[in-house]
Design a protein around this motif. Structure first.
Motif: not given
Lengths: 804, 348
Positions: B311-318
């Motif tokens: 699996f892969a995931f992505g998020l934005g700290p901003d």
């Protein structure tokens, strides 16, 4: 895609689900819903009125006094400013107490002394956007059909007694860019099979299509299906209300019945169509081919388009008449005088359409559907449906037959997977019968056994081609909320920071402990700022097509950004600023990608210690910052190989207070005071800064520290004071003393530096303490004296030091 | 008067004097004047030579008693005087303990770094590596290798800063995944990584858009990784970032590099899910995108997609920081206004 709940209910039974509930289910199983609007909730007391009389008011150049039957016992008087109001019309009336779009409330009022008991509404007042209102209703009221029932709620007539679900459709789900696609999607959610009425096409047998047109395609890779029908003996009219309101609510302006039908069919099937005025084609031939270089076409919007071989065009056998899939030509489009229509339904190669639409900056509902693909099974059906509708609305005849090139048949693709693979991917325990029912809901034929799962995907779902696609369909219809929550349980490598990451984090913590706050600036800046303070002699890396001069080039130094930050703070009454940044700088190289280097930089201005009840203000100076840098080097264990070399080569720096920093023989950065003129330009007081390349320290892992036993014997020290030329560097003196100091010399500390009274001009007095230690024995006086004298001699010899 | 009586008298006199003494110094004078070589007790005892020999032991005993008594008395008195002196001294040294202390300057960690390190540490603890990469990338790694070929409609989702037709500012940190996938030795263990860093998009800067922002992407590739593992991992992340009571929900979505793809919402941390201005009345806040790594992505990097999955995931700290701290303008993160930065000095 804006979906009308009423339109959707033509093919599905939505009686058990509210628009809000349906939207929620669509979001959770398929397509993100941006919002649901129910205009009727904002509107009230709006009825169908019958205008009995309309007369121009004498005192006004534009007001009319009308008498309108609104279904009450007596007709009411309404003052109306619309130029198109006439006796006999059925209109939309807002009665006193009515609420209109944007919260407008209607009251009984007087205009120029004349009582008005309400308002006759335009579409805009009912909440329609300017861009979808038919041209003839743009400047006035909207006229309802004659059979509208006086006194009843007017909202259903203009399609406002409806709910609209705004779908945010991702590129893979272009099948839902049509009402039929959405119906299949909603059907899967509701476990219903959508039903669509058949097309009632009557062909006129007096002619066949061959009498009118033949079509050919230069390359079927560019255009796999091209179909054309001809509808003759037409009268171009306005569309009926049912059609106009469907278009307006979908965000498309009604034009005339022919154009409206092509748009309606596009919304219903997702199949873009194009209607040509047959007579203006001036030929009985349609040829689809690549444009020739330097060929031009004036498109519908009146613009002359310069074409090239990347553009696909529809020609009349000689010259282009349309830009395939993107926009029609001006000379062949349908007008009020059109008698015969040639109607196109085709499949164009998506990347070709995308390129053309992009290069000409012509994005349309039609081009975006071609780009994303379409249902190849309904190309003919959409054409037939449109032809039948155009003929019926324009009282014309559909010529028998379809002229076509059809190089491709719709594919029913079979995708194979297994129950085990599905469960292993999702972490579920789905059974054969679970899967059977999921495929049934999706309307996919399937054979599911314990060993194998074969799914036949209809052409309307061209996005599904591989096993993973099938698994996704299963997952979403089954419901993500039913997935269990687990963690990967494989064996694992240790998770740890790399040496580089440790040093980077340490550096951040260290700088913070020295009072500098962490900044993060933009890497893209002006070309000038990108170059400033950098060592690099190469031009900065620049964007091919920047959005602004402000963010055009990649920084070669972190200083400019930090100075901007400092200036920003100082300009806002924050006099004391200490910031650092750790980030990448970029340099062009021979290879394709620029070289990226991690730097650490800091800028300090104002006080390091503020005036207080106890302490006197201490403003930042070169040595305050150098101390921070030196201790950092010391902690990294590299102090011995660091040199500070005076430099006058930095145009933006104080020429007498700037040093280049070397690690062994490698230039790794600089430290110094900002040039006073630069500081002045930015309204800053004395500002000291440094920038260092982090890479040498994060890529070279150091030897492990070896413990040295704590000395058992006392050491001793000697002080020395001497006068030398002021140009002699402390760093060189240290080097000399260490070289001459003998084997017991452990450390040297500068404890005084003096210039002024009693010291000759151009000279300085320095005083150092030299510490000696023999770890294995007590040092003897004369041993130390001998070594100390060596130091004195070396200083005298090398720098003509006058030893005090 | 016999010697015994003399001793008693002298002692009584000494006791009175000692009692009157007000300083250690005075006391010392008294001690010397009685017990010193020329002191009164000493001189009384000089008369012992005139006493009958059988009387001497009696007198000697008495003399010792007197001497001891006086010594003890003096030393007690001395202790008391010293204590009083110290108390007086300390009283004089009293300061206003509420005055401010001396200045210590300590810089603060940028709020985005705080968010990123918190996430990094969570994943380090679960055996992930942190892998960073170049901010300038090739079109090949940024797009093609993550299943976004030329002219793919999904390229519209990410407007890109190009330097040349083949070189660009990365639009996500996914190229690191492609590069790591092709170099990872699966015989040494599964690949578990997160990749934090700056990314760039062609966007006009305003309150909610920034041409530069940050991203953290994560990926796990091994045998038998399931979507349930993804869900469990993201649940942990959501609880860590937004609180133990948070729940997540997965909604279908589309990313070219994952299939199935989902958007992940977290139950609103402000209202708890009942609906408020933060969650726009829905009770849910979108925080990240995720999915099962697309087999094409694995195959293009030379990983056997029939054996390995993940699996892969992505998020934005901003975005996370804006949500978590109620920051209403993303430009604040890059202006470096100390009045903004210093608000995030407190830990946690």
């Amino acid at each position: 895609m804006k979906v009308s709940y009423n339109w959707l209910s033509e093919s599905l039974d939505l009686s058990a689900v509210t628009p809000g509930e349906l939207a929620e289910q669509i979001t959770l199983t398929g397509i993100e819903v941006d919002g649901v609007t129910e205009p009727a909730t904002e509107l009230s007391n709006i009825v169908v009125g019958h205008v009995l009389e309309a007369e121009r008011m004498e005192e006004s150049d534009h007001l009319n006094i009308t008498t309108v039957n609104v279904g009450l016992d007596e007709a009411v008087q309404i003052v109306c400013g619309a130029p198109n109001v006439k006796a006999g019309q059925k209109v939309v009336v807002a009665l006193p107490g009515a609420r209109l779009a944007n919260g407008l409330k209607i009251k009984k009022s007087k205009l120029r002394g004349v009582v008005s008991n309400g308002m006759i509404c335009s579409l805009e007042e009912l909440g329609f956007s300017d861009s979808v209102i038919p041209k003839n209703a743009e400047d006035g009221i909207y006229v309802l059909p004659e059979n509208a029932e006086t006194g009843t709620d007017a909202l259903p007539y203009v399609g406002l007694a409806d709910a609209f679900i705004e779908l945010d459709i991702t590129p893979n789900r272009a099948d839902a860019l049509s009402m039929r696609g959405v119906a299949f999607e909603a059907g899967a959610i509701l476990s219903q099979k959508p039903e669509f009425p058949g097309v009632n096409l009557i062909e006129d047998s007096s002619n066949t299509i061959e009498d009118f047109i033949k079509v050919s395609v230069e390359n079927t890779e560019d255009n796999s299906i091209y179909k054309m029908r001809v509808i003759k003996d037409l009268v171009v009219t306005e569309s009926p209300l049912w059609l106009q309101k469907k278009l307006m609510h979908a965000g498309i302006r009604p034009i005339d019945a022919i154009v409206d039908v092509t748009n309606y069919i596009m919304l219903e099937y997702g199949q873009p169509l194009h209607a040509f005025d047959y007579d203006t084609l001036n030929s009985k031939e349609i040829q689809v081919r690549r444009a020739k270089d330097s060929e031009t076409l004036v498109t519908l919007d009146g613009q002359t388009r310069h074409l090239n071989q990347d553009n696909l065009v529809i020609t009349n056998g000689t010259i282009p008449v349309a830009l395939a899939g993107v926009m029609g030509g001006e000379n062949t489009h349908v007008t009020a005088e059109t008698k015969t229509v040639a109607l196109e339904s085709a499949v164009f190669e998506s990347s070709l359409i995308r390129k053309t639409a992009q290069s000409l900056n012509l994005r349309s509902e039609s081009s975006s559907r071609f780009e994303k693909g379409l249902n190849k099974a309904t190309v003919q059906q959409a054409l037939d449906h449109a032809a039948a509708l155009i003929a019926s609305l324009g009282q014309g005849q559909v010529v028998t037959g379809t002229a076509q090139v059809e190089s491709e048949q719709p594919v029913y693709q079979t995708v194979t997977t297994s129950v085990d693979k599905i469960n292993r991917t999702l972490g579920t325990d789905l059974t054969v019968s679970d899967l059977d029912s999921i495929f049934e809901r999706l309307g996919f034929d399937s054979e599911v056994t314990a060993e194998q799962v074969n799914v036949t995907v209809p052409p309307r779902r061209w996005d599904i081609t591989i096993e993973a696609d099938i698994i996704e369909e299963v997952a979403r219809i089954h419901g993500y909320s039913k997935l269990p929550s687990t963690l990967p349980h494989n064996e694992s490598l240790p998770g740890e920071l790399t040496y580089a990451q440790q040093i980077t984090r340490f550096t951040r913590h260290y700088m913070e402990s020295c009072g500098l706050g962490q900044a993060i600036s933009y890497a893209l800046t002006t070309t000038e700022k990108a170059k400033a303070f950098a060592h690099s002699a190469t031009a900065p890396v620049e964007l091919d097509w920047p959005m602004s001069e402000e963010h055009k080039a990649l920084r070669q130094s972190l200083i400019s950004g930090l100075l901007d930050n400092v200036q920003y703070n100082v300009a806002r009454q924050s006099k004391n600023v200490a910031l650092f940044e750790i980030g990448r700088v970029f340099e062009q190289t021979e290879s394709t990608l620029p070289k990226e280097t991690s730097h650490v930089a800091g800028v300090m201005t104002g006080a390091v210690v503020e005036n207080s009840w106890q302490e006197k203000e201490v403003t930042v100076d070169y040595f305050a910052v150098k101390g921070i840098v030196e201790e950092w080097f010391d902690t990294l264990g590299v102090s011995d190989s660091i040199r500070f070399v005076p430099s006058k080569e930095h145009p933006d720096m104080h020429p007498g207070r700037t040093a280049d920093v070397f690690w062994n023989d490698e230039l790794i950065g600089m430290i110094g005071q900002l040039h006073p003129l630069m500081a002045q330009a930015r309204d800053l007081n004395d500002t000291v800064l440094f920038e260092l390349n982090l890479d040498p320290f994060i890529t070279n892992e150091h030897d492990t520290i070896r413990f040295k036993s704590i000395p058992k014997y006392p050491g001793t020290s000697r002080d020395i004071a001497f006068v030398v030329e002021e140009s002699v560097l402390h760093q060189d003196i240290l080097k000399t003393m260490h070289a001459a100091g003998g084997k017991w010399l452990r450390s040297i500390r500068l404890f005084d530096l003096y210039q002024g009274e009693n010291i000759e001009n151009g000279k300085k007095s320095l005083a150092y303490t030299l510490s000696y230690l023999n770890p294995d024995a007590t040092l003897k006086e004369d041993e130390v004296n001998t070594d100390f004298n060596q130091v004195k001699e070396a200083l005298a010899e090398k720098y003509s030091a006058d030893i005090r | 008067m016999g010697i015994e009586e003399q001793l008693t008298t002298v002692l009584a006199k000494a006791v009175i004097e000692a009692d009157k003494a007000e300083s250690v110094k005075e006391l010392e004078t008294i001690r010397v004047s009685y017990l010193g070589k020329k002191g009164e007790i000493t001189s009384v005892l000089k008369g012992v030579k005139d006493v009958a020999p059988e009387q001497r032991p009696v007198i000697g005993k008495k003399a010792n008693e007197v001497r001891d008594e006086l010594t003890t008395l003096l030393s007690h008195k001395k202790e008391r005087l010293e204590k009083e002196a110290l108390e007086r001294q300390l009283e004089k040294e009293t300061i206003d303990v509420t005055l401010p202390g001396k200045q210590v300057s300590k810089g603060q960690t940028h709020v985005l770094t705080q968010i990123m390190e918190e996430i990094e540490d969570l994943f380090l603890g679960m055996g992930y590596q942190i892998i960073e990469g170049n901010e300038v990338e090739s079109d090949h790694y940024n797009f093609e290798r993550v299943n976004l070929p030329q002219n793919h409609p999904a390229r519209d989702m990410q407007d890109t800063f190009y330097i040349t037709p083949d070189v660009l500012l990365r639009t996500h940190t996914s190229p690191i995944q492609a590069r790591t996938l092709e170099s990872h030795d699966f015989s040494k263990g599964p690949l578990k990584m997160i990749s934090p860093g700056k990314v760039y998009r062609r966007d006009t800067d305003d309150a909610t858009h920034s041409h530069q922002f940050h991203q953290i992407e994560g990926m796990v590739i091994a045998e038998n990784i399931t979507m349930a593992d993804l869900k469990g991992t993201l649940e942990l992340l959501a609880k860590k970032m937004f609180g133990e009571d948070r729940e997540i929900r997965l909604r279908p979505s589309y990313f070219p590099f994952t299939e199935p793809s989902v958007e992940v919402d977290v139950s609103c941390f402000k209202c708890g899910g009942t609906g408020c201005n933060v969650c726009k009345g829905t009770g849910w806040i979108e925080i990240l995108g995720a999915g099962m790594t697309h087999p094409n992505v694995l195959e293009m990097s030379g990983v056997d997609s029939t054996k390995y999955s993940g699996f892969a995931f992505g998020l934005g700290p901003d975005r996370i920081a804006m949500l978590k701290y109620g920051v209403d303008d993303i430009r604040n993160f890059y202006l470096n206004d100390q009045r903004f930065l210093k608000q995030f000095k407190r830990k946690g």
